[in-house]
Write a protein that holds these residues in place. Structure first.
Motif, short mmCIF file in Angstrom:
data_model
loop_
_atom_site.label_atom_id
_atom_site.label_comp_id
_atom_site.label_asym_id
_atom_site.label_seq_id
_atom_site.Cartn_x
_atom_site.Cartn_y
_atom_site.Cartn_z
N VAL A 177 -20.98 -36.62 32.83
CA VAL A 177 -20.32 -37.90 33.07
C VAL A 177 -20.10 -38.57 31.72
CG1 VAL A 177 -20.49 -40.14 34.16
CG2 VAL A 177 -21.35 -38.11 35.34
N VAL A 178 -18.84 -38.87 31.40
CA VAL A 178 -18.47 -39.44 30.11
C VAL A 178 -18.36 -40.95 30.17
CG1 VAL A 178 -16.74 -39.43 28.28
CG2 VAL A 178 -17.27 -37.32 29.48
N LYS A 179 -17.87 -41.48 31.30
CA LYS A 179 -17.65 -42.92 31.40
C LYS A 179 -17.80 -43.35 32.85
CE LYS A 179 -14.37 -46.57 30.07
NZ LYS A 179 -13.04 -46.85 29.47
N VAL A 180 -18.35 -44.55 33.06
CA VAL A 180 -18.51 -45.12 34.40
C VAL A 180 -18.01 -46.55 34.36
CG1 VAL A 180 -20.11 -45.73 36.23
CG2 VAL A 180 -20.50 -43.66 34.89
N ASN A 185 -14.10 -48.75 40.09
CA ASN A 185 -14.54 -47.59 40.88
C ASN A 185 -14.14 -46.29 40.20
OD1 ASN A 185 -15.47 -49.35 42.94
ND2 ASN A 185 -13.40 -49.46 43.76
N MET A 186 -14.34 -46.24 38.88
CA MET A 186 -13.86 -45.09 38.10
C MET A 186 -15.04 -44.29 37.56
SD MET A 186 -11.26 -45.04 34.84
CE MET A 186 -12.42 -45.88 33.75
N LEU A 187 -14.92 -42.99 37.72
CA LEU A 187 -15.90 -42.05 37.18
C LEU A 187 -15.13 -41.02 36.36
CD1 LEU A 187 -19.01 -41.89 37.63
CD2 LEU A 187 -18.57 -40.07 39.26
N VAL A 188 -15.49 -40.88 35.10
CA VAL A 188 -14.80 -39.95 34.20
C VAL A 188 -15.76 -38.83 33.85
CG1 VAL A 188 -13.57 -39.70 32.03
CG2 VAL A 188 -13.42 -41.85 33.28
N VAL A 189 -15.38 -37.59 34.17
CA VAL A 189 -16.23 -36.43 33.90
C VAL A 189 -15.52 -35.51 32.92
CG1 VAL A 189 -17.37 -36.55 36.13
CG2 VAL A 189 -15.34 -35.15 35.88
N CYS A 190 -16.30 -34.81 32.13
CA CYS A 190 -15.75 -33.89 31.14
C CYS A 190 -15.40 -32.57 31.81
CB CYS A 190 -16.77 -33.67 30.01
SG CYS A 190 -16.22 -32.48 28.76
N GLY A 191 -14.14 -32.15 31.68
CA GLY A 191 -13.72 -30.87 32.25
C GLY A 191 -12.77 -31.04 33.41
#
Length: 239
Positions: A177-180, A185-191
Motif C-alpha cells: 500500500v503506497v497511499k491511503v 475513499n482511495m487506496l493506492v497499491v504498487c503494481g
C-alpha cells in the motif's frame, strides 16, 4: 486479517522521495457497511458480511431486500463475507473505510480478469506457430496433432486447446500500500490489479509471511561456499 471491498479506478504512476517512478493502481475502497455478523455460538465461526455500492431497490430481489431490511441497511449491490480480526468488535451498521489499511501494509487483491472471448492456443496458452512457407498450408495457427491414437483413443486432461479466455478469478499477492486517502475513499497499491476499470475487487491482508532479515543471514556454514570460507568479507558486503 483486514479486508475491504473496492472498485478498480485505473493505473497511474507516482514518484517516491528518491525520484524513482512507482507504477500504482488506484482503488476506490469502500465505504463498506456491516450487513451481517456471524458468531461462534450461532454459526460456528466469527465473520462479518460487508456491503458495498448503493443500488436502486428495484434492481434487487425480494429475498435480497429482506436480508438488507433486517439489518436496516440501504440497498447494496455487492455482498462479501470476511473473517476479520476485529469481527467480534464490529456491529451491524458499522462502516469499514479505506483507513482500515495504512501505508506500508501488504495486501492480496482479488478480481475478475478481462474477458477475451473465444481464442486459439497461441493467444490463450502462448503456443508456437508454424512457419508460413514450405508446406505449412493454412494451418499455421492451429493446435496441431493431439497425440492420440488407437491407444489410448482419447486426449488426456490438461491438454491445451482453444476456448474461452479470461473472466477468471485472479488474485495478485503481496502488493504494498503506497497511499491511503480516507476522505476520497482511495487506496493506492504498487503494481497491477486484475480486471478492467470499474471492476469489483476485494482487498485483504496478505497471506505471505514477511520475515525480518537478521544480520549475517547470508553467511553460509558450508565451507564449499565463498561466504563460508570468508565470513568477514560476506558480512562487509551486506553492510
Amino acid at each position: 486479517m483486514k479486508a475491504i471491498i473496492g472498485k478498480k479506478v485505473g493505473m497511474s504512476q507516482i514518484f517516491d522521495e528518491n525520484g524513482h517512478v512507482i507504477p500504482v493502481t488506484v482503488i476506490e475502497a469502500g465505504p463498506c457497511v456491516v450487513v451481517q455478523k456471524k458468531t461462534s455460538e450461532k454459526e460456528g465461526y466469527a465473520a462479518v458480511q460487508l456491503g458495498f455500492e448503493d443500488v436502486p431497490e428495484r434492481k434487487l430481489t425480494k429475498p435480497e431486500m429482506g436480508h438488507l431490511n433486517k439489518a436496516g441497511v440501504s440497498p447494496k449491490k455487492h455482498l462479501r463475507e470476511f473473517n476479520l480480526e476485529n469481527a467480534a468488535e464490529l456491529n451491524i451498521g458499522d462502516l469499514v473505510k479505506a483507513d482500515t489499511f495504512k501505508v506500508g501494509d501488504f495486501v492480496d487483491v482479488t478480481g475478475t480478469s478481462k474477458g477475451h472471448g473465444y481464442q486459439g492456443v497461441i493467444k490463450r496458452h502462448g503456443a508456437h506457430r508454424l512457419k508460413e512457407t514450405h508446406g505449412s498450408g493454412p494451418v499455421h495457427r492451429h493446435a496441431g496433432s493431439m497425440g492420440s491414437s488407437t491407444d489410448p483413443s482419447r486426449i488426456f486432461k490438461g491438454k491445451i486447446g482453444a476456448g474461452h479466455m479470461g473472466v477468471d478469478q485472479v488474485t495478485v499477492q503481496n502488493l504494498s500500500v503506497v497511499k491511503v486517502d480516507p476522505e476520497l475513499n482511495m487506496l493506492v497499491v504498487c503494481g497491477a490489479v486484475p480486471g478492467p476499470k470499474g471492476g469489483l475487487v476485494t482487498i485483504k491482508s496478505t497471506v505471505k509471511v514477511h520475515k525480518v532479515k537478521q544480520a549475517g543471514a547470508d553467511i553460509s556454514k558450508n565451507p564449499q561456499k565463498a561466504s563460508g570460507r570468508n565470513p568477514q568479507k560476506a558480512s562487509a558486503r551486506n553492510k
